[in-house]
Every structure is written in C-alpha cells, then in structure tokens.
Design an enzyme around this catalytic site. Structure first.
Site, PDB file in Angstrom:
ATOM      1  CG  ASP A  57      -0.260  -0.010   2.520  1.00  0.00           C
ATOM      2  OD1 ASP A  57       0.861  -0.086   2.681  1.00  0.00           O
ATOM      3  OD2 ASP A  57      -1.060  -0.099   3.509  1.00  0.00           O
ATOM      4  CE  LYS A  75       3.185  -5.917   3.972  1.00  0.00           C
ATOM      5  NZ  LYS A  75       2.667  -4.602   4.501  1.00  0.00           N
ATOM      6  CD  GLU A  86       0.329  -1.240   8.169  1.00  0.00           C
ATOM      7  OE1 GLU A  86       0.164  -0.555   8.901  1.00  0.00           O
ATOM      8  OE2 GLU A  86       1.093  -0.958   6.830  1.00  0.00           O
ATOM      9  CD  GLU A 103       7.836  -0.236   7.588  1.00  0.00           C
ATOM     10  OE1 GLU A 103       6.801  -0.765   7.186  1.00  0.00           O
ATOM     11  OE2 GLU A 103       8.054   0.941   6.987  1.00  0.00           O
TER      12      GLU A 103
END
Ligand code: KIV
Length: 273
Positions: A53, A122, A124, A191
């Site tokens: 994204d 995916k 988050e 991340e």
C-alpha cells in the site's frame, strides 16, 4: 550478468518460504505496483513481490498510505499478478478494510483474492486485528503479518521514527509476533525496529521474519522498489541501500528526448513510415 539467479524456476509458495528459513536461505522481497516492473523484478529472481500500500505514496503521491482504496489495490494487484511467473505475490489489505470486524475483513479479503489472483495478503497489526487474521486464514487465504512501524497507524504514532526501542513496546511486539504465528500466518514483516529485537523474534518463530530497517539477523529483506532503484529522491533513511540512480538516468534520457523533439532530431527518416 551480475547477481543471484535461482536455478529453481518453480513457483514460490508459502511452504517453500518456510523451507528456506529452515535451511538458512535468506528470502528476497521487493514491492511492485505494475505489470512491467513486476516482470523485471520476477525475472531478476526476487522470491516475494509485495503489492504494497506504499503505492499510495509512490504511485498516487499521497503523504500517507491511508487514502488508497480496496478497488485501487485490486487494480494494481491484478496488473502485478499478470507480470509474475515465479515469485509469490502478496497484496496489502489497505487501511479500513480489515479493522472494523472479522466479517468485513474476510469479505474484503475474498474479493481481493477473487479478482487479483494473488497468492496471499498482508495485514498490519497484532492482537488488535487477530480475529480478522484468523478468519481470513480460516477461509483459505494465506496471511503475512506486519509489525513494528505500521504506516497505516501513522496518525497514532505521529512520526516514522524507529519503533519498539523501549521494553514495553518490544515485549508487545514479541507477543504479537507469537500470536500471529499461532493464528497461522506464514510470515511476518517487521519494519524499522532495533536489529537485536528483530533477530530475537526471528529466532523465536518458526515462520520467516522479513525485515525492512530491522537489521541482518532476520530471515529476509524487503525494500520499496522505487527507493532501491533510486527513482525517489529526498527519502534517505539509514536502512535504504540504493542499487541504481534511476532518477538521474530517467531525467537525462527524458531531457535528451525533449531536446531532440525541439531540434527536429526525432523522429529521423528511419523512425517513420
Ligand atoms: O507497503 C509497503 O511497501 C510495505 C513494505 C514497506 C513492507 O508494507
């Protein structure tokens, strides 16, 4: 030709990624948002292609990843899948498509898979989205988790600084990683966290941990393709290695084209019918 090209041309699957971790082979992952780039990235031997994204920033020019919609991610996901033969294609579920309820999450995930023909999705988050993760996996869709800096939560953090430097956030990250593994995720992206923390998570999990700004002790690395090719300038976090300077290459090619058009050097006699 320089570089590493796998002699194994079989399609990469979620199971093969876990086998790669088991035998200590690092996993390479890059983003792509279009057919042409995806063909190049796949042909160069990247194991996992993420339709991130981050397209919201890189393709659409938004400041954050929040505005990109399900329909826009589906459009990009379809284009990338058409360009890929070997890599596993993972598409990001955009902000707002899986947080409200597990029902909404699975409905949107199914729509994404039906139209894009991607291999996995995916999401988050950890504990906060665990019911959505479980429901999507129960419907037969492989899920990659994403912890540490989660750009969809930028308005909560207020900054893109390194996450989980303190003990409480580090402990929560470890708990969330284990929850995602127990829920059935096949891999997790971590991340921008301290390298020692990311390495600890990778050691404690059996599924691969792919890092971005998370050091070399994890099972694989991911970068945004436009950043590592040097198309974007003005974005230089410490973790980013630039493998090319396409910004300069493209600028000089395009300004040469402009000059040739202005000077009537293009097209020449051989370039016409
Ligand atoms: O959207 C994206 O590009 C990502 C990577 C940075 C992992 O999530």
């Amino acid at each position: 030709m320089a570089g590493y090209l796998s002699s194994d041309n079989r399609k990469v699957t979620t199971h093969r990624l876990i086998e790669m971790k088991q035998r200590g082979e690092k996993i390479s992952m890059l983003t792509s948002y279009d057919y042409t780039t995806a063909q190049i990235v796949d042909g160069a031997g990247v194991d996992v292609i993420l339709v991130g994204d981050s397209a919201s920033n890189v393709v659409a020019g938004n400041i954050t990843t929040l505005p990109i919609t399900l329909e826009q991610m589906i459009f990009l996901g379809k284009a990338v899948v058409r360009g890929v033969k070997r890599a596993l294609v993972v598409v990001d579920m955009p902000f707002g498509t899986y947080q409200a309820s597990a029902y909404e999450a699975v409905t949107n995930a199914i729509q994404m898979m039906k139209i894009t023909h991607a291999d996995a999705l995916k999401l988050e988050g950890g504990e906060e989205v665990i019911e959505s993760v479980k429901k999507i996996i129960a419907s037969g869709i492989p899920v990659m988790g994403h912890l540490g800096l989660m750009p969809q939560s930028i308005n909560k953090y207020g900054t893109y600084a390194v996450r989980a430097k303190g003990d409480d956030e580090a402990e929560k990250l470890i708990r969330d990683a284990k929850l995602l593994e127990e829920a059935g995720c096949f891999a997790i992206v971590i991340e921008k966290v301290p390298a020692a923390l990311a390495e600890r998570v990778a050691k404690e999990l059996t599924i691969p941990v792919i890092g971005i700004g998370a050091g070399g002790g994890v099972d694989g690395q991911v970068l945004v393709v436009a950043d590592m090719l040097g198309m974007t300038n003005g974005f230089s976090p410490r973790f980013l290695r630039r493998y090319a300077d396409l910004h300069s290459v493209m600028t000089s090619a395009i300004s040469q084209y402009v000059e040739d058009v202005k000077n009537c050097d293009f097209p020449n006699e051989k370039e016409q019918y």
